[in-house]
Scaffold this motif. Structure first.
Motif, mmCIF file in Angstrom:
data_model
loop_
_atom_site.group_PDB
_atom_site.id
_atom_site.type_symbol
_atom_site.label_atom_id
_atom_site.label_comp_id
_atom_site.label_asym_id
_atom_site.label_seq_id
_atom_site.Cartn_x
_atom_site.Cartn_y
_atom_site.Cartn_z
ATOM 1 N N UNK A 235 9.372 -12.555 -4.272
ATOM 2 C CA UNK A 235 10.085 -11.592 -3.436
ATOM 3 C C UNK A 235 9.051 -10.784 -2.659
ATOM 4 N N UNK A 236 9.464 -10.221 -1.518
ATOM 5 C CA UNK A 236 8.583 -9.312 -0.779
ATOM 6 C C UNK A 236 8.341 -8.078 -1.636
ATOM 7 N N UNK A 237 7.064 -7.649 -1.745
ATOM 8 C CA UNK A 237 6.787 -6.472 -2.572
ATOM 9 C C UNK A 237 5.664 -5.634 -1.991
ATOM 10 N N UNK A 238 5.565 -4.419 -2.484
ATOM 11 C CA UNK A 238 4.589 -3.469 -1.961
ATOM 12 C C UNK A 238 3.191 -3.784 -2.473
ATOM 13 N N UNK A 239 2.211 -3.722 -1.577
ATOM 14 C CA UNK A 239 0.823 -3.979 -1.948
ATOM 15 C C UNK A 239 0.123 -2.734 -2.469
ATOM 16 N N UNK A 240 0.793 -1.584 -2.416
ATOM 17 C CA UNK A 240 0.155 -0.354 -2.900
ATOM 18 C C UNK A 240 1.192 0.746 -3.097
ATOM 19 N N UNK A 241 0.745 1.837 -3.724
ATOM 20 C CA UNK A 241 1.606 3.010 -3.871
ATOM 21 C C UNK A 241 1.733 3.703 -2.519
ATOM 22 N N UNK A 242 2.956 4.070 -2.154
ATOM 23 C CA UNK A 242 3.140 4.740 -0.864
ATOM 24 C C UNK A 242 4.594 4.976 -0.550
ATOM 25 N N UNK A 243 4.929 4.814 0.735
ATOM 26 C CA UNK A 243 6.288 5.051 1.214
ATOM 27 C C UNK A 243 6.681 3.885 2.114
ATOM 28 N N UNK A 244 7.941 3.458 1.982
ATOM 29 C CA UNK A 244 8.402 2.297 2.743
ATOM 30 C C UNK A 244 9.599 2.657 3.608
ATOM 31 N N UNK A 245 9.653 2.012 4.769
ATOM 32 C CA UNK A 245 10.725 2.270 5.738
ATOM 33 C C UNK A 245 10.807 1.108 6.728
ATOM 34 N N UNK A 246 11.837 1.127 7.590
ATOM 35 C CA UNK A 246 11.940 0.163 8.680
ATOM 36 C C UNK A 246 11.174 0.756 9.858
ATOM 37 N N UNK A 247 9.947 0.308 10.033
ATOM 38 C CA UNK A 247 9.028 0.980 10.965
ATOM 39 C C UNK A 247 8.806 0.113 12.197
ATOM 40 N N UNK A 248 8.910 0.721 13.381
ATOM 41 C CA UNK A 248 8.695 -0.031 14.616
ATOM 42 C C UNK A 248 7.464 0.437 15.380
ATOM 43 N N UNK A 249 6.709 1.373 14.798
ATOM 44 C CA UNK A 249 5.479 1.827 15.422
ATOM 45 C C UNK A 249 5.610 3.062 16.262
ATOM 46 N N UNK B 60 -2.752 5.196 12.498
ATOM 47 C CA UNK B 60 -3.306 4.694 11.239
ATOM 48 C C UNK B 60 -2.460 3.609 10.580
ATOM 49 N N UNK B 61 -1.349 3.247 11.178
ATOM 50 C CA UNK B 61 -0.476 2.279 10.521
ATOM 51 C C UNK B 61 0.181 1.369 11.551
ATOM 52 N N UNK B 62 0.436 0.131 11.145
ATOM 53 C CA UNK B 62 1.102 -0.833 12.006
ATOM 54 C C UNK B 62 2.330 -1.387 11.290
ATOM 55 N N UNK B 63 3.360 -1.791 12.039
ATOM 56 C CA UNK B 63 4.546 -2.381 11.413
ATOM 57 C C UNK B 63 4.165 -3.617 10.584
ATOM 58 N N UNK B 64 4.760 -3.725 9.394
ATOM 59 C CA UNK B 64 4.510 -4.863 8.507
ATOM 60 C C UNK B 64 3.319 -4.688 7.590
ATOM 61 N N UNK B 65 2.623 -3.561 7.681
ATOM 62 C CA UNK B 65 1.418 -3.356 6.873
ATOM 63 C C UNK B 65 1.742 -3.201 5.379
ATOM 64 N N UNK B 66 0.789 -3.669 4.552
ATOM 65 C CA UNK B 66 0.783 -3.427 3.102
ATOM 66 C C UNK B 66 2.004 -3.991 2.372
ATOM 67 N N UNK B 67 2.481 -5.140 2.865
ATOM 68 C CA UNK B 67 3.591 -5.841 2.228
ATOM 69 C C UNK B 67 3.125 -7.242 1.837
ATOM 70 N N UNK B 68 3.338 -7.595 0.579
ATOM 71 C CA UNK B 68 3.068 -8.967 0.134
ATOM 72 C C UNK B 68 4.340 -9.773 0.345
ATOM 73 N N UNK B 69 4.288 -10.722 1.252
ATOM 74 C CA UNK B 69 5.482 -11.474 1.604
ATOM 75 C C UNK B 69 5.775 -12.571 0.587
ATOM 76 N N UNK B 70 7.022 -12.880 0.403
ATOM 77 C CA UNK B 70 7.454 -13.957 -0.489
ATOM 78 C C UNK B 70 6.743 -15.263 -0.125
#
Length: 393
Positions: free
Chosen positions: A46-60, A123-133
């Motif tokens: 499953x898609x999962x977080x690569x680190x501790x943080x905050x997640x959202x639907x981000x478009x930049x 400092x951040x881009x859409x799709x960052x820090x996600x381990x994809x399935x």
């Protein structure tokens, strides 16, 4: 007497793979896979977080979010983040529906009073820090090839796809026989005319390093009947039998005669090489027998050049007879023509150094040697810079 090339050819033609068996993953370290392995699942599944943080639907574009859910690793509920909110998430936790990015907690400014988070858009881009399935491997994908040695990393990989048992080449069982009345065990006091048995501990170490797990050591006196009994016993209980000493033509060298009496068929006897000319190889059915000279340096050289490749091939390795490197000789070497010489050497990267103490009784150089250099049979002078075969120990 045959050449080194002929000896290798004979052994390669007579060596077969060991039997195959299934064992638990925990027992498989340093063994070799007997078949290709394909992943039974997607990893991650499953898609999962690569680190501790905050997640959202981000478009930049948006840099301010309301705080919503808290999602921990192992939370299997089907969570969905409300549009315009960000969820607190931890490493390994499943990405909830409605999110595509994780912002590390150290990049976040949090307003507890307003229940909002802020961050720098640069400092951040859409799709960052996600381990994809399936980003490690997909279901049905080849992940390990037949013959792969099972390292701790391989065990970790297999465990990550849920595999608990593996099919391996079962290492052959080996018995070695040390001959000679003059040999005394390490730890006992010597009297004049006696020497310590260095070949026994050395062969045990060599066999363990070659992946052998069942090893039996025997000590035989210079008595033909007793030697015959020990050889017969070893042949009954072990797949491979190695002898050291007693294979030359002295009055008390009974090994070859006893092997013949035991029904061992000779593959060859004596090789045009130094050290280790009076070496014997034979078979009895599917069992392999090697009789090596008694000099310790000869044992080390013959084991590494002939016995080890056979044991490696039995356990699933390929290209076991090829040199590890072909490198220029650092200094001119003189030798007796008609014999292949194996010189103890040390390799550092792409450079080799020929060591002192090349005599067949001398183990001093082997304490620092990490390879053997092969000098071809016909020449009596090998010039500096000549390309030579190098075999790692």
């Amino acid at each position: 007497m045959i050449s080194v090339t002929q000896a290798r050819k004979i052994l390669s033609e007579n060596t077969e793979r060991a039997g195959v068996k299934i064992i638990s993953l925990e027992e498989s370290l340093d063994l070799h896979l007997a078949k290709d392995i394909y992943s039974p699942i997607d990893v991650p599944s499953f898609d999962n977080s690569a680190m501790d943080g905050y997640t959202m639907e981000y478009d930049g574009s948006r840099k301010e979010w309301d705080l919503g859910e808290i999602i921990q690793a192992g939370d299997t509920s089907r969570q969905k983040v409300v549009a315009g909110t960000a969820a607190r998430i931890f490493t390994g936790a499943k990405m909830p529906e409605g999110t595509n990015t994780v912002i590390p907690q150290e990049l976040i400014q949090r307003d507890e009073h307003l229940g909002k988070i802020y961050y720098d858009l640069d400092q951040i881009k859409p799709g960052s820090n996600v381990r994809l399935k399936g980003s490690q491997c997909r279901e049905g994908e080849l992940i390990l090839a037949k013959g792969t040695v099972i390292t701790p990393g391989v065990i970790g990989l297999l465990a990550s796809v849920g595999i608990v048992e593996v099919e391996i080449y079962a290492p052959p069982t080996v018995g070695y026989i040390i001959t000679g009345d003059e040999l005394k065990e390490v730890g006992t006091k010597l009297i004049e005319g006696e020497i310590y048995n260095s070949n026994g501990p050395m062969l045990t170490a060599l066999l363990k390093k070659a992946g052998i797990r069942v090893i039996s050591g025997y000590k035989a006196s210079d008595d033909k009947e007793k030697l015959q009994q020990i050889i017969n016993e070893a042949l009954e209980t072990r797949n491979v039998v190695i002898l050291s000493g007693g294979i030359s033509v002295g009055d008390y060298d009974f090994v070859k005669e006893c092997l013949e009496n035991a029904g061992v068929n000779e593959l060859f006897y004596k090789i045009k090489q130094r050290p280790g000319k009076p070496m014997f190889a034979g078979k009895k059915g599917e069992k392999f027998i090697f009789a090596l000279p008694g000099n310790p340096a000869s044992v080390l050289s013959c084991f590494n050049m002939y016995v080890k490749p056979c044991l490696q091939y039995m356990q699933g390795l390929e290209n076991v007879w090829k040199p590890n490197k072909i490198l220029p000789l650092p200094l001119e070497q003189k030798k007796k023509p008609g014999f292949t010489f194996f010189l103890k050497a040390r390799r550092e990267g792409e450079k080799i150094s020929i060591l002192g103490g090349q005599q067949s009784f001398n183990l001093q150089a082997f304490s620092t040697a990490n390879c053997l250099v092969e000098l071809e049979e016909e020449k009596d002078l090998i010039e500096e810079g000549t390309l030579v075969n190098v075999y790692d120990l």
